[in-house]
Design an enzyme around this catalytic site. Structure first.
Site, PDB file in Angstrom:
ATOM      1  N   VAL A 132      10.503   9.065 -21.067  1.00 59.66           N
ATOM      2  CA  VAL A 132      11.141   7.765 -20.805  1.00 59.66           C
ATOM      3  C   VAL A 132      12.387   7.980 -19.946  1.00 59.66           C
ATOM      4  O   VAL A 132      13.259   8.783 -20.285  1.00 59.66           O
ATOM      5  CB  VAL A 132      11.562   7.057 -22.115  1.00 59.66           C
ATOM      6  CG1 VAL A 132      12.108   5.669 -21.812  1.00 59.66           C
ATOM      7  CG2 VAL A 132      10.411   6.975 -23.093  1.00 59.66           C
ATOM      8  N   GLY A 134      12.841   9.274 -16.886  1.00 58.02           N
ATOM      9  CA  GLY A 134      12.974  10.460 -16.029  1.00 58.02           C
ATOM     10  C   GLY A 134      14.086  11.372 -16.509  1.00 58.02           C
ATOM     11  O   GLY A 134      14.024  11.932 -17.603  1.00 58.02           O
ATOM     12  N   ILE A 136      17.174  10.678 -17.415  1.00 58.46           N
ATOM     13  CA  ILE A 136      18.269  10.096 -18.222  1.00 58.46           C
ATOM     14  C   ILE A 136      18.211  10.614 -19.660  1.00 58.46           C
ATOM     15  O   ILE A 136      17.178  10.498 -20.309  1.00 58.46           O
ATOM     16  CB  ILE A 136      18.163   8.549 -18.280  1.00 58.46           C
ATOM     17  CG1 ILE A 136      17.990   7.961 -16.880  1.00 58.46           C
ATOM     18  CG2 ILE A 136      19.349   7.939 -18.989  1.00 58.46           C
ATOM     19  CD1 ILE A 136      17.696   6.468 -16.886  1.00 58.46           C
ATOM     20  N   GLY A 187       6.902  10.477  -4.657  1.00 55.39           N
ATOM     21  CA  GLY A 187       6.512  11.120  -5.921  1.00 55.39           C
ATOM     22  C   GLY A 187       6.927  10.333  -7.154  1.00 55.39           C
ATOM     23  O   GLY A 187       6.981  10.874  -8.256  1.00 55.39           O
ATOM     24  N   GLU A 190       2.727   6.747 -10.582  1.00 56.64           N
ATOM     25  CA  GLU A 190       1.724   7.443 -11.386  1.00 56.64           C
ATOM     26  C   GLU A 190       0.513   7.753 -10.505  1.00 56.64           C
ATOM     27  O   GLU A 190       0.337   7.142  -9.438  1.00 56.64           O
ATOM     28  CB  GLU A 190       1.272   6.553 -12.546  1.00 56.64           C
ATOM     29  CG  GLU A 190       2.356   6.293 -13.571  1.00 56.64           C
ATOM     30  CD  GLU A 190       2.906   7.572 -14.187  1.00 56.64           C
ATOM     31  OE1 GLU A 190       2.156   8.318 -14.828  1.00 56.64           O
ATOM     32  OE2 GLU A 190       4.110   7.845 -14.002  1.00 56.64           O
ATOM     33  N   LYS A 205       6.560   3.202 -22.307  1.00 57.39           N
ATOM     34  CA  LYS A 205       7.935   3.676 -22.517  1.00 57.39           C
ATOM     35  C   LYS A 205       8.668   2.799 -23.534  1.00 57.39           C
ATOM     36  O   LYS A 205       9.422   3.304 -24.374  1.00 57.39           O
ATOM     37  CB  LYS A 205       8.683   3.708 -21.189  1.00 57.39           C
ATOM     38  CG  LYS A 205       8.170   4.803 -20.251  1.00 57.39           C
ATOM     39  CD  LYS A 205       8.702   4.589 -18.849  1.00 57.39           C
ATOM     40  CE  LYS A 205       8.328   5.736 -17.923  1.00 57.39           C
ATOM     41  NZ  LYS A 205       8.602   5.400 -16.512  1.00 57.39           N
TER      42      LYS A 205
END
Ligand code: NAP
Ligand code: HSE
Length: 427
Positions: A132, A134, A136, A187, A190, A205
């Site tokens: 969830v 990236g 963070i 990138g 998904e 998420k």
């Protein structure tokens, strides 16, 4: 550091796998020092042995089963995605005594409670910070520093691809297709980008965040989901005019009787809200706790390097468990949480109509809203041609069930040509 190194295997060497490999190579000394023991990548599982790779060829294998049962491996980083075969490989890894770190939100949303329970019963770690937001730090602070709070509300921008698309649409007038192609090139998206655009990814998420926030199992199907396909340039323009930004938000809050209401959908957010200024690939999660008050976490929500940062943070945690001789820190999830239906939601709405350009139109529409207790708060209107006009309303807070019933009435009015769009408003 004299003891033998911690031996790591990667499953997957794509955007995230390569990021994790590079971070471990570039920062190996510092990471080893922070763990208290040297680290070594010993195997990498992939699907296609013929691809060119940016790591020594002898590390790669397409036999992923052999990797997860390899007795010399201590930690598995599952960075391949999808349900099968990731789920069986993680189970095999845990049953073979290995700690696991994963970035796989679909798997953690659908089967996380069971897998965390398995890891816990075996005294092993199963960490999923990268699943969830990236890069963070979010899951760990929620599981630890914020855990004493009752969560009163959680709202987040949970998908980098759609936030990037909405930002491009809003700032340069890009269309969805062009902005999505850019997000794919960077990138962020998904493998199947409908997971982003149709909001399955943020649905997973939010299910994970809701599970952690409310300490119980939240199945993804219990999270109401709407993607961004219906958002038009005109809605973005009107939002701007009315003092809002359109964001794809995940929102979860208690809904009485031990239930929670969780939803992911495009939202009108006032320009002054801290989440409204979170643009491009950035994600952010805003949490209101009963003791901490309001906190917000933000950072890059997708991409190889930021996501690798979260994966390696989890790996360092596991490494410390291994060095300290502990027995793993997976927190078991207790029971399933009952979800409230979206019809119970109380919020405000934006709605845009194409109407006949003639007298009494407004009165008929206002009557239909009023019949279902929907009060009107603001309005923008313009003439389109000699026959048609456009009206956009903001409502006061009302119940979703009543709002939808009013829309049903409005759709049937002879003065209304079409309901072009409607979007929930967060105030
Ligand atoms: P990706 O670029 O598509 O890479 C997937 C990797 O896994 C590839 O190396 C692929 O092998 C391998 N793989 C996939 N299926 C396999 C199978 N059945 N057997 C063997 N190997 C297989 O994916 P990604 O973007 O790195 O995402 C990986 C995970 O991280 C996903 O769960 C994703 O949701 C999550 N995630 C991604 C991001 C992001 O920004 N990309 C951020 C947070 C979380 P080949 O190289 O041989 O094709
Ligand atoms: N496709 C995801 C996103 C990757 O755009 O947010 C990060 O989970």
């Amino acid at each position: 550091m004299t003891s033998s190194p911690i031996r790591i295997a990667l499953l997957g060497f794509g955007t995230v796998g390569m990021g994790a490999y590079r971070m471990l190579a570039d920062n190996r000394e510092a990471i080893s020092t922070k763990i208290g023991r040297d680290i070594e990548i010993v195997r990498i599982g992939i699907r296609d042995p013929a691809k060119d790779r940016t790591a020594p060829p002898d590390l790669f294998t397409a036999d992923l089963e052999s990797v997860v049962v390899d007795p010399s491996v201590h930690v598995i980083l599952e960075l391949m995605g999808g349900i099968d075969p990731a789920v069986s490989l993680i189970e095999r890894a845990l049953r073979s005594g290995k700690h696991v770190v994963t970035a796989n939100k679909e798997l953690m949303a659908k089967q996380g409670a069971r897998l965390v329970g398995l890891a816990s019963s075996l005294g092993l770690d199963l960490h999923f910070e990268a699943a969830v937001g990236g890069g963070i730090p979010l899951i760990q602070p929620m599981k630890h520093q914020l855990a004493g709070n009752d969560v009163l509300k959680l709202m987040g921008i949970l998908n980098g691809t759609t936030n990037y698309i909405l930002t491009r649409m809003s700032e340069d007038g890009s269309d969805l297709k062009t902005a999505l192609a850019e997000a794919q090139e960077k990138g962020y998206a998904e493998a199947d980008p409908t997971a982003d655009v149709d909001a399955f990814d943020p649905q997973y998420k939010l299910a994970i965040l809701a599970s952690v926030a409310f300490h119980g199992e939240v199945a993804p199907e219990g999270v109401h989901r709407e993607g961004i396909r219906g958002i038009s340039a005109r809605d973005i323009e009107l939002a701007h005019l009315m003092g809002y930004r359109i964001k794809l938000l995940g929102i979860v809050e208690p809904a009485g009787s031990g239930r929670v209401l969780a939803r992911v959908h495009p939202t009108f957010l006032p320009k002054g809200h801290p989440l409204a200024g979170v643009n491009d690939v950035y994600n952010a999660v805003w949490i209101r706790g009963d003791f901490v008050g309001d906190v917000m976490f933000s950072g890059k929500g997708a991409g190889g390097d930021p996501t690798a940062s979260a994966v390696i943070g989890d790996l360092i945690d596991v490494g410390r468990t291994l060095v300290a001789g502990g027995s793993g820190s997976a927190i078991p999830v207790v029971g399933r949480i009952e979800m409230a239906p979206i019809e119970e939601l109380r919020t405000a709405y934006y709605v845009r109509l194409i109407v006949e350009d003639r007298p009494k139109v407004l009165g008929e529409i206002a009557m239909a809203f009023g019949e279902h207790e929907v009060g009107l708060a603001a309005m923008e209107m313009r003439t389109l041609d000699v026959e048609r006009g456009e009206i956009a309303f903001l409502t006061h807070v009302c119940v979703e069930k009543g709002f939808k019933a009013a829309l049903g009435l409005i759709e049937g009015l002879s003065v209304v040509r079409s309901i072009e769009s409607w979007i929930r408003v967060e105030s």
